[in-house]
Write a protein that holds these residues in place. Sequence first.
Motif, PDB file in Angstrom:
ATOM      1  N   GLY A 477       3.130  12.403 118.987  1.00 17.16           N
ATOM      2  CA  GLY A 477       3.087  13.709 118.359  1.00 17.16           C
ATOM      3  C   GLY A 477       1.716  14.327 118.491  1.00 17.16           C
ATOM      4  N   LEU A 478       1.490  15.372 117.688  1.00 19.48           N
ATOM      5  CA  LEU A 478       0.234  16.104 117.759  1.00 19.48           C
ATOM      6  C   LEU A 478      -0.932  15.280 117.233  1.00 19.48           C
ATOM      7  CD1 LEU A 478      -0.893  18.896 118.552  1.00 19.48           C
ATOM      8  CD2 LEU A 478      -0.535  19.613 116.184  1.00 19.48           C
ATOM      9  N   GLY A 479      -0.711  14.526 116.195  1.00 19.34           N
ATOM     10  CA  GLY A 479      -1.789  13.706 115.661  1.00 19.34           C
ATOM     11  C   GLY A 479      -1.502  13.280 114.239  1.00 19.34           C
ATOM     12  N   VAL A 480      -2.457  12.562 113.663  1.00 16.98           N
ATOM     13  CA  VAL A 480      -2.346  12.016 112.309  1.00 16.98           C
ATOM     14  C   VAL A 480      -3.583  12.447 111.530  1.00 16.98           C
ATOM     15  CG1 VAL A 480      -2.018   9.930 110.931  1.00 16.98           C
ATOM     16  CG2 VAL A 480      -1.146  10.021 113.282  1.00 16.98           C
ATOM     17  N   ILE A 481      -3.381  12.952 110.321  1.00 21.30           N
ATOM     18  CA  ILE A 481      -4.484  13.417 109.486  1.00 21.30           C
ATOM     19  C   ILE A 481      -4.350  12.802 108.088  1.00 21.30           C
ATOM     20  CG2 ILE A 481      -4.726  15.592 110.720  1.00 21.30           C
ATOM     21  CD1 ILE A 481      -3.303  16.925 108.342  1.00 21.30           C
ATOM     22  N   ASN A 507       6.368  20.479 104.404  1.00 27.05           N
ATOM     23  CA  ASN A 507       7.774  20.459 104.813  1.00 27.05           C
ATOM     24  C   ASN A 507       8.547  21.642 104.256  1.00 27.05           C
ATOM     25  OD1 ASN A 507       7.890  18.125 106.444  1.00 27.05           O
ATOM     26  ND2 ASN A 507       7.881  16.817 104.639  1.00 27.05           N
ATOM     27  N   GLU A 508       8.034  22.268 103.199  1.00 25.41           N
ATOM     28  CA  GLU A 508       8.702  23.450 102.646  1.00 25.41           C
ATOM     29  C   GLU A 508       8.405  24.711 103.446  1.00 25.41           C
ATOM     30  OE1 GLU A 508       7.396  23.600  98.637  1.00 25.41           O
ATOM     31  OE2 GLU A 508       8.639  21.918  97.955  1.00 25.41           O
ATOM     32  N   LEU A 509       7.396  24.664 104.305  1.00 25.93           N
ATOM     33  CA  LEU A 509       7.059  25.835 105.116  1.00 25.93           C
ATOM     34  C   LEU A 509       8.067  26.011 106.244  1.00 25.93           C
ATOM     35  CD1 LEU A 509       3.195  25.321 105.421  1.00 25.93           C
ATOM     36  CD2 LEU A 509       4.411  26.773 103.802  1.00 25.93           C
ATOM     37  N   GLU A 510       8.271  27.233 106.638  1.00 25.44           N
ATOM     38  CA  GLU A 510       9.180  27.540 107.739  1.00 25.44           C
ATOM     39  C   GLU A 510       8.428  27.424 109.059  1.00 25.44           C
ATOM     40  OE1 GLU A 510      10.927  31.325 107.167  1.00 25.44           O
ATOM     41  OE2 GLU A 510      11.992  30.792 105.323  1.00 25.44           O
ATOM     42  N   PHE A 515       6.663  17.140 109.821  1.00 24.45           N
ATOM     43  CA  PHE A 515       5.646  16.390 109.081  1.00 24.45           C
ATOM     44  C   PHE A 515       6.332  15.195 108.418  1.00 24.45           C
ATOM     45  CE2 PHE A 515       4.542  20.876 109.075  1.00 24.45           C
ATOM     46  CZ  PHE A 515       3.247  20.868 109.563  1.00 24.45           C
ATOM     47  N   SER A 516       5.728  14.034 108.542  1.00 18.97           N
ATOM     48  CA  SER A 516       6.347  12.819 108.009  1.00 18.97           C
ATOM     49  C   SER A 516       5.265  11.820 107.616  1.00 18.97           C
ATOM     50  CB  SER A 516       7.294  12.199 109.036  1.00 18.97           C
ATOM     51  OG  SER A 516       6.578  11.736 110.167  1.00 18.97           O
ATOM     52  N   LEU A 517       5.719  10.699 107.056  1.00 16.77           N
ATOM     53  CA  LEU A 517       4.826   9.606 106.692  1.00 16.77           C
ATOM     54  C   LEU A 517       4.582   8.651 107.839  1.00 16.77           C
ATOM     55  CD1 LEU A 517       6.199   8.747 103.136  1.00 16.77           C
ATOM     56  CD2 LEU A 517       4.095   9.969 103.690  1.00 16.77           C
ATOM     57  N   GLY A 518       5.159   8.936 109.008  1.00 14.66           N
ATOM     58  CA  GLY A 518       4.944   8.096 110.171  1.00 14.66           C
ATOM     59  C   GLY A 518       5.999   7.014 110.307  1.00 14.66           C
ATOM     60  N   PRO A 519       5.757   6.039 111.148  1.00  7.00           N
ATOM     61  CA  PRO A 519       6.731   4.967 111.359  1.00  7.00           C
ATOM     62  C   PRO A 519       6.908   4.133 110.106  1.00  7.00           C
ATOM     63  CG  PRO A 519       4.654   4.450 112.460  1.00  7.00           C
ATOM     64  CD  PRO A 519       4.541   5.860 111.969  1.00  7.00           C
ATOM     65  N   GLU A 520       8.062   3.485 110.030  1.00  9.65           N
ATOM     66  CA  GLU A 520       8.375   2.677 108.847  1.00  9.65           C
ATOM     67  C   GLU A 520       7.475   1.459 108.744  1.00  9.65           C
ATOM     68  OE1 GLU A 520      12.295   0.488 106.805  1.00  9.65           O
ATOM     69  OE2 GLU A 520      12.427   1.505 108.756  1.00  9.65           O
ATOM     70  N   PHE A 521       7.131   0.887 109.899  1.00  9.39           N
ATOM     71  CA  PHE A 521       6.278  -0.294 109.916  1.00  9.39           C
ATOM     72  C   PHE A 521       5.051  -0.009 110.782  1.00  9.39           C
ATOM     73  CE2 PHE A 521      10.684  -1.769 109.496  1.00  9.39           C
ATOM     74  CZ  PHE A 521      10.602  -2.438 108.279  1.00  9.39           C
ATOM     75  N   ASN A 526      -1.313   6.759 103.301  1.00 10.93           N
ATOM     76  CA  ASN A 526      -1.804   8.047 102.793  1.00 10.93           C
ATOM     77  C   ASN A 526      -2.146   8.996 103.928  1.00 10.93           C
ATOM     78  OD1 ASN A 526      -1.595   6.802 100.280  1.00 10.93           O
ATOM     79  ND2 ASN A 526      -3.765   6.240 100.251  1.00 10.93           N
ATOM     80  N   CYS A 527      -1.306   9.040 104.925  1.00 11.63           N
ATOM     81  CA  CYS A 527      -1.535   9.913 106.079  1.00 11.63           C
ATOM     82  C   CYS A 527      -0.329  10.818 106.284  1.00 11.63           C
ATOM     83  CB  CYS A 527      -1.794   9.096 107.342  1.00 11.63           C
ATOM     84  SG  CYS A 527      -3.362   8.204 107.330  1.00 11.63           S
ATOM     85  N   ILE A 528      -0.570  11.892 107.008  1.00 13.26           N
ATOM     86  CA  ILE A 528       0.484  12.837 107.376  1.00 13.26           C
ATOM     87  C   ILE A 528       0.585  12.843 108.888  1.00 13.26           C
ATOM     88  CG2 ILE A 528       1.229  15.240 107.318  1.00 13.26           C
ATOM     89  CD1 ILE A 528      -0.231  15.557 104.688  1.00 13.26           C
ATOM     90  N   TYR A 529       1.747  12.505 109.398  1.00 13.05           N
ATOM     91  CA  TYR A 529       1.998  12.441 110.836  1.00 13.05           C
ATOM     92  C   TYR A 529       2.674  13.746 111.267  1.00 13.05           C
ATOM     93  CZ  TYR A 529       0.931   7.440 110.857  1.00 13.05           C
ATOM     94  OH  TYR A 529       0.303   6.225 110.762  1.00 13.05           O
ATOM     95  N   ILE A 530       2.113  14.366 112.276  1.00 14.48           N
ATOM     96  CA  ILE A 530       2.619  15.643 112.785  1.00 14.48           C
ATOM     97  C   ILE A 530       3.293  15.387 114.119  1.00 14.48           C
ATOM     98  CG2 ILE A 530       2.039  18.013 113.386  1.00 14.48           C
ATOM     99  CD1 ILE A 530      -0.430  17.746 111.650  1.00 14.48           C
TER     100      ILE A 530
END
Length: 738
Positions: A477-481, A507-510, A515-521, A526-530
């Motif tokens: 993806g674009l990156g992790v912040i 996630n509420e924005l159009e 945007f997600s919490l990333g992979p399960e494992f 505490n990161c946001i994966y784009i």
Amino acid sequence: MVDSTLAEMGKNLNEAMKLLEDNQRKVEEEHEKKYTRKDIPGPLQGSGQDMVSILQLVQNLMHGDEDEESLQSYRLQNVGEKGHMALLGHSLAAYISVLDRERLRKLTTRILSDTTLWLCRLFRFENGSAYYHEDDREGVLKICRLVIHSRYEDYTTEGFNVLYSKQPVIYVSSAARSGLGQSLCNQLGLPLSCMCHVPCNTMFGSQHQMDVALLDRLIKEDIESGKLPILLVANAGTPGAGHTDKLGRLKELCEQHSMWLHVEGVNLATLALGYVSSSVLSLAAGLTSSQAVDKLRALPLWLSLQYLGHNGIVERIKHASHLSQRLLENLKNQDFIKTSVEDELSSPVVVFKFSPEYPHKDSDPMLQATQIPPMTGNERYICDTFNQWLGDQLAQLVPASGVDIVELEDEGTCVRFSPLMTSAVLGTEVQDVDQLVECLKMKVPVLTCTLQLREEFEHQVRRTLGLAFVEDLTWPGLGVIRYEGQNEDQQEKDREKINAGLLKKLNELESDLVFSLGPEFGGEKNCIYIGMATEDLDVSELVETIAATGREIEENSRLLENMTEVVRKGIEEAQVQLQKANEERLLEEGLLRQIPVVGSVLNWFSPFHASPKGQTFNLTAGSLESTESTYASKAQGSGTTPPPTPTSSRNKQRLPGQKRFRRSLRNSDAFSETSSVSHADDLDRGEPRWPSASPAGQEASPDPVEPSEPLAPDTTGEKPPTPAGADVTPPEPEVSLR
């Protein structure tokens, strides 16, 4: 004649024995019930279950907790009418195994002889012998044992002692199945030194073919050291890329050193399409079993070969080759797609990957070679991650294609299309290949744009206060912040809460971003994966919006904490004030008015008039205030205006239907939309708007638009009507305490 005394004694003995047996039987029944209740598993208790319940249990175990949509996608992988014949063969084999010995021997002999003859004719063998097995490594294991018995005459009597004097050597290509050499040594009881892995070509020829010159040198070195080369395992279609070794030269080399040549791979199926010399691939006799039940392994194949016939078998192989050629022709015209195919005219396996350094199809390759620098280690790792995502997306969007992901030593992560192994089960058709190509055309621009914007996104995040860029090369993806906030001493729990709230807000924005919490494992905490980005993504607006939203959540959280402390102190102060007010009321009213009966009579004769007093708690000011002005004016005061909510400095005007984080498209034929957007931008900056165009036949006015006269102040005491869309300052929050 029997003595009456003995008869009576016998009768009593029978009754006693019957009584003892009945007692013993009762004890056993009780013990059995107790044993059944505690130790026997639930499905085995009682008299058994009906067939419907058992089949329902099997279905639940197969599908688990899958929903209806996943069940429909699973049903796509049906075995079809021809596959049912193979399933019937497996069921019949179990039933036939209970026949009497003589009838079973005749039936298995007929099945084996027919199947072996048909396979030899279909794939052009001469004097061939067939061995049927279920494990894919069992065949080459049987070959190794056969070769050892044939090359070591005393092996049957002396065993491994004969191998000690002259160690056997088995040669396996480095492109073979992973773990094949170690598995053979473990099953044969040989040391790993008996296995020699032959490298593939590094300078000339295909990078997936065995290096014949190096193999010849290795064999000669082993012979000089007193070892015995016995077997060479070659590939007619490597497991990863589907490449075929130089079987002609390998055959000559094996004949020269009296070695056995064993060939495996999916490309062996193409022997049914044209003439290939059977001497290259002929097998020796001796792969037989003494167990009649083992011979029934050929029964499903025996039934399927008869059901398909020669034309059906050849047609299946031709269909698979046609699907591969159609995909390969389309991939040649696709930008940024690199294929790895040995023989473009006959290979039934197509391996491809997304490669940003691969030349553009319509440009000069020499020019591209000078413009695009070679990829570094991290860039190659990112490309492998993107190809993993691409393979997953294609498999999900076109499940009938049967594409999967392979890891090649020199190419990295690639997508493989092998219809010879999957088309019969999945029912792959030409339209599925066309759909696969269309999906690939949609995904490649997304991959290209995301790869180009990753560097800009990282730069923007690193220069933004409060944001931290987290480098994760495994994220497609674009990156992790991570939002770090303005307070460096912030606790981990508070940071986790802020990032969770930020993720919810984003996630509420159009927008088209995910945007997600990333992979399960294996993901960062505490990161946001784009996710993947598009060409019109405004990276600056995205980063500023994330930072502003994070600051808003952080300040609201801090304001809530401060407000909690202020409210607590205000309540304590209010309790003190209420206590003082009660004491003052006692002094004003007197002691007699506090007595229940006397106070009522005294109040009736001489009523006591007291002005209402109270306290109001101002949340904005954080202080208690008197309510005398409220009772006098019969309205609450407006107080001070709360501080504004922080927002992004790039909160630009969007066109109707335009989603967030997209650049505005300014076309010459859309002047009205462009003019209105520019005018809105000027109004936001507080600058006068200069007309930039005028209708036909008129000249644009060079003077700015100025207001004609100032507005007169409102002297009526009434509030003017609020225009639509204007901001209205809400009244300050208050809590009244009396």
